[in-house]
Design an enzyme around this catalytic site. Sequence first.
Site, PDB file in Angstrom:
ATOM      1  N   SER A 123       0.860  -1.180   0.000  1.00  7.36           N
ATOM      2  CA  SER A 123       0.000   0.000   0.000  1.00  7.36           C
ATOM      3  C   SER A 123       0.895   1.228   0.000  1.00  7.36           C
ATOM      4  O   SER A 123       1.664   1.451   0.942  1.00  7.36           O
ATOM      5  CB  SER A 123      -0.888   0.013   1.251  1.00  7.36           C
ATOM      6  OG  SER A 123      -1.334   1.345   1.480  1.00  7.36           O
ATOM      7  N   HIS A 179      -1.244  -1.108  -4.246  1.00 10.80           N
ATOM      8  CA  HIS A 179      -2.539  -0.876  -3.608  1.00 10.80           C
ATOM      9  C   HIS A 179      -2.645   0.616  -3.267  1.00 10.80           C
ATOM     10  O   HIS A 179      -1.776   1.162  -2.573  1.00 10.80           O
ATOM     11  CB  HIS A 179      -2.608  -1.749  -2.351  1.00 10.80           C
ATOM     12  CG  HIS A 179      -3.887  -1.686  -1.581  1.00 10.80           C
ATOM     13  ND1 HIS A 179      -4.995  -2.464  -1.889  1.00 10.80           N
ATOM     14  CD2 HIS A 179      -4.239  -0.958  -0.495  1.00 10.80           C
ATOM     15  CE1 HIS A 179      -5.955  -2.218  -1.012  1.00 10.80           C
ATOM     16  NE2 HIS A 179      -5.532  -1.296  -0.159  1.00 10.80           N
ATOM     17  N   ASP A 238      -4.752   3.484  -1.448  1.00 16.13           N
ATOM     18  CA  ASP A 238      -5.770   3.705  -0.430  1.00 16.13           C
ATOM     19  C   ASP A 238      -6.365   5.095  -0.578  1.00 16.13           C
ATOM     20  O   ASP A 238      -5.741   6.098  -0.214  1.00 16.13           O
ATOM     21  CB  ASP A 238      -5.157   3.525   0.963  1.00 16.13           C
ATOM     22  CG  ASP A 238      -5.002   2.059   1.317  1.00 16.13           C
ATOM     23  OD1 ASP A 238      -5.981   1.308   1.134  1.00 16.13           O
ATOM     24  OD2 ASP A 238      -3.912   1.654   1.754  1.00 16.13           O
ATOM     25  N   MET A 283      -9.035   7.787   0.502  1.00 13.29           N
ATOM     26  CA  MET A 283      -9.867   8.135   1.667  1.00 13.29           C
ATOM     27  C   MET A 283     -10.467   9.523   1.477  1.00 13.29           C
ATOM     28  O   MET A 283      -9.786  10.435   0.992  1.00 13.29           O
ATOM     29  CB  MET A 283      -9.013   8.112   2.936  1.00 13.29           C
ATOM     30  CG  MET A 283      -8.307   6.780   3.161  1.00 13.29           C
ATOM     31  SD  MET A 283      -7.497   6.724   4.767  1.00 13.29           S
ATOM     32  CE  MET A 283      -6.602   5.163   4.627  1.00 13.29           C
ATOM     33  N   HIS A 336      -8.401   0.997  -3.644  1.00 17.29           N
ATOM     34  CA  HIS A 336      -9.296   0.697  -2.515  1.00 17.29           C
ATOM     35  C   HIS A 336     -10.019   1.980  -2.130  1.00 17.29           C
ATOM     36  O   HIS A 336      -9.418   2.886  -1.556  1.00 17.29           O
ATOM     37  CB  HIS A 336      -8.423   0.150  -1.364  1.00 17.29           C
ATOM     38  CG  HIS A 336      -9.185  -0.126  -0.113  1.00 17.29           C
ATOM     39  ND1 HIS A 336      -8.551  -0.387   1.092  1.00 17.29           N
ATOM     40  CD2 HIS A 336     -10.519  -0.195   0.153  1.00 17.29           C
ATOM     41  CE1 HIS A 336      -9.458  -0.604   2.032  1.00 17.29           C
ATOM     42  NE2 HIS A 336     -10.651  -0.478   1.496  1.00 17.29           N
ATOM     43  N   MET A 340     -12.123   3.972   0.050  1.00 16.36           N
ATOM     44  CA  MET A 340     -12.734   4.139   1.376  1.00 16.36           C
ATOM     45  C   MET A 340     -13.460   5.471   1.351  1.00 16.36           C
ATOM     46  O   MET A 340     -13.030   6.459   1.965  1.00 16.36           O
ATOM     47  CB  MET A 340     -11.638   4.080   2.456  1.00 16.36           C
ATOM     48  CG  MET A 340     -11.101   2.669   2.653  1.00 16.36           C
ATOM     49  SD  MET A 340      -9.494   2.645   3.454  1.00 16.36           S
ATOM     50  CE  MET A 340      -8.458   2.991   2.041  1.00 16.36           C
ATOM     51  N   MET A 373     -11.046  -6.187   5.956  1.00 18.10           N
ATOM     52  CA  MET A 373     -10.214  -5.217   6.661  1.00 18.10           C
ATOM     53  C   MET A 373      -9.831  -5.792   8.025  1.00 18.10           C
ATOM     54  O   MET A 373     -10.690  -6.255   8.771  1.00 18.10           O
ATOM     55  CB  MET A 373     -10.959  -3.896   6.866  1.00 18.10           C
ATOM     56  CG  MET A 373     -11.189  -3.092   5.597  1.00 18.10           C
ATOM     57  SD  MET A 373      -9.696  -2.723   4.667  1.00 18.10           S
ATOM     58  CE  MET A 373      -8.708  -1.852   5.890  1.00 18.10           C
ATOM     59  N   GLY A 378      -8.313   3.946   7.888  1.00 22.25           N
ATOM     60  CA  GLY A 378      -8.074   5.375   8.084  1.00 22.25           C
ATOM     61  C   GLY A 378      -6.589   5.694   8.145  1.00 22.25           C
ATOM     62  O   GLY A 378      -6.160   6.729   7.652  1.00 22.25           O
ATOM     63  N   PHE A 379      -5.821   4.778   8.719  1.00 25.24           N
ATOM     64  CA  PHE A 379      -4.402   5.074   8.925  1.00 25.24           C
ATOM     65  C   PHE A 379      -3.583   3.796   8.786  1.00 25.24           C
ATOM     66  O   PHE A 379      -4.050   2.720   9.183  1.00 25.24           O
ATOM     67  CB  PHE A 379      -4.180   5.679  10.315  1.00 25.24           C
ATOM     68  CG  PHE A 379      -4.982   6.928  10.529  1.00 25.24           C
ATOM     69  CD1 PHE A 379      -4.500   8.158  10.113  1.00 25.24           C
ATOM     70  CD2 PHE A 379      -6.249   6.862  11.093  1.00 25.24           C
ATOM     71  CE1 PHE A 379      -5.267   9.317  10.275  1.00 25.24           C
ATOM     72  CE2 PHE A 379      -7.026   8.010  11.257  1.00 25.24           C
ATOM     73  CZ  PHE A 379      -6.521   9.237  10.843  1.00 25.24           C
ATOM     74  N   GLY A 386      -0.187   1.564   9.909  1.00 22.51           N
ATOM     75  CA  GLY A 386       0.557   1.396  11.156  1.00 22.51           C
ATOM     76  C   GLY A 386      -0.274   0.991  12.358  1.00 22.51           C
ATOM     77  O   GLY A 386       0.207   1.037  13.486  1.00 22.51           O
ATOM     78  N   ASP A 412      -6.186  -6.573   4.564  1.00 24.84           N
ATOM     79  CA  ASP A 412      -5.565  -5.252   4.547  1.00 24.84           C
ATOM     80  C   ASP A 412      -5.604  -4.660   5.955  1.00 24.84           C
ATOM     81  O   ASP A 412      -6.680  -4.460   6.514  1.00 24.84           O
ATOM     82  CB  ASP A 412      -6.367  -4.374   3.566  1.00 24.84           C
ATOM     83  CG  ASP A 412      -5.814  -2.974   3.391  1.00 24.84           C
ATOM     84  OD1 ASP A 412      -4.747  -2.667   3.953  1.00 24.84           O
ATOM     85  OD2 ASP A 412      -6.464  -2.198   2.670  1.00 24.84           O
ATOM     86  N   GLY A 413      -4.410  -4.391   6.504  1.00 21.99           N
ATOM     87  CA  GLY A 413      -4.336  -3.704   7.788  1.00 21.99           C
ATOM     88  C   GLY A 413      -3.531  -4.471   8.816  1.00 21.99           C
ATOM     89  O   GLY A 413      -3.900  -5.583   9.208  1.00 21.99           O
ATOM     90  N   GLY A 414      -2.412  -3.914   9.214  1.00 19.13           N
ATOM     91  CA  GLY A 414      -1.624  -4.507  10.299  1.00 19.13           C
ATOM     92  C   GLY A 414      -0.917  -5.796   9.940  1.00 19.13           C
ATOM     93  O   GLY A 414      -0.472  -6.525  10.828  1.00 19.13           O
ATOM     94  N   SER A 450       3.010  -0.231   6.223  1.00 18.83           N
ATOM     95  CA  SER A 450       4.149   0.051   7.102  1.00 18.83           C
ATOM     96  C   SER A 450       5.153  -1.096   7.154  1.00 18.83           C
ATOM     97  O   SER A 450       6.357  -0.861   7.322  1.00 18.83           O
ATOM     98  CB  SER A 450       3.658   0.402   8.510  1.00 18.83           C
ATOM     99  OG  SER A 450       2.724  -0.543   8.966  1.00 18.83           O
TER     100      SER A 450
HETATM  101  C1  DX5 Z   1      -6.513   1.124   5.967  1.00 21.20           C
HETATM  102  C2  DX5 Z   1      -5.826   1.022   4.634  1.00 21.20           C
HETATM  103  C3  DX5 Z   1      -4.663   0.070   4.649  1.00 21.20           C
HETATM  104  C4  DX5 Z   1      -3.592   0.453   5.596  1.00 21.20           C
HETATM  105  C5  DX5 Z   1      -2.478  -0.539   5.639  1.00 21.20           C
HETATM  106  O1  DX5 Z   1      -6.360   2.280   6.636  1.00 21.20           O
HETATM  107  O2  DX5 Z   1      -6.767   0.520   3.733  1.00 21.20           O
HETATM  108  O3  DX5 Z   1      -4.183  -0.230   3.347  1.00 21.20           O
HETATM  109  O4  DX5 Z   1      -3.132   1.722   5.412  1.00 21.20           O
HETATM  110  O5  DX5 Z   1      -1.454  -0.062   6.433  1.00 21.20           O
HETATM  111  P1  DX5 Z   1      -0.607  -1.023   7.367  1.00 21.20           P
HETATM  112  O6  DX5 Z   1      -0.153  -2.182   6.541  1.00 21.20           O
HETATM  113  O7  DX5 Z   1       0.504  -0.163   7.857  1.00 21.20           O
HETATM  114  O8  DX5 Z   1      -1.545  -1.456   8.458  1.00 21.20           O
HETATM  115 ZN    ZN Z   2      -6.366  -0.547   1.635  1.00 22.03          ZN
END
Ligand code: DX5
Ligand code: ZN
Length: 226
Positions: free
Chosen positions: A17, A42, A44, A46, A76, A78, A149, A154-155, A157, A184-186, A207
């Site tokens: 991402s 990817h 993102d 927002m 993606h 959002m 998800m 939103g962010f 990390g 996707d996420g963490g 991240s």
């Molecule tokens: C959600 C986004 C993700 C996110 C992934 O906020 O859709 O793509 O930024 O970031 P990491 O891999 O750092 O959790």
């Molecule tokens: Zn995403």
Amino acid sequence: MPKLFKRPKRLPLIAPSILSADFAKMGEDAGGTLTAGADLLHLDVMDGHFVPNLTMGPDLCRCLRRALPDAFLDVHLMVTDPAKFVDAFFDAGADHLTFHVEVLPPEGIAPLAERIRTLGMTAGLAINPPTPVERILPHLGAVDLALVMSVNPGFSGQSFIESVLDKTRAIADELQPDQRLQMDGGIKPSNAPAVREAGCDVLVAASAIYGLPVAKRAAAIAELRG
Ligand code: DX5
Ligand code: ZN
């Protein structure tokens, strides 16, 4: 452009991402992870309304398409009103658009997916951690990819929410072999095995890839793939 999500050259696919890339040297950072072994990029998007952040829009997608003509661009969305942006991202060179199940009435999902596919892109449907799996199950036949998800979007990390793995298994059971299951996420090398075991074949990471020095990114991508 071959449809990577329909005819993957290998699985699982690793999708950096670019949210955690250096926006001041985006071409270099995005292209660099492809050279380092990633399969696609990817994006993102927002809107500051569906999620509490603002990130990127069609103009960045267009610049990436110009800089990286062969890259597969997975967008993606959002955003509260995804239908409003379908044409703009298609014109900007997107290969795939994912929108969220939370933003549309059930009867609006298949028509929007069909609109995306008619333009020649693939379509994905995303579900947030608090949303019950029953909301997405009836619509899986309408899309090429389901996105679970594993953080509240939103962010980058944030910490991985492990409880989404049950939902993921329930979705995996319903998918056909030519449909992808994305998470996707963490995601990082330590939890990637659990993500893959739950049935995911497209792993997104921001991240865990861009948080590393350039020289360590290829190894991280390989570890995520397993
Ligand atoms: C959600 C986004 C993700 C996110 C992934 O906020 O859709 O793509 O930024 O970031 P990491 O891999 O750092 O959790
Ligand atoms: Zn995403």
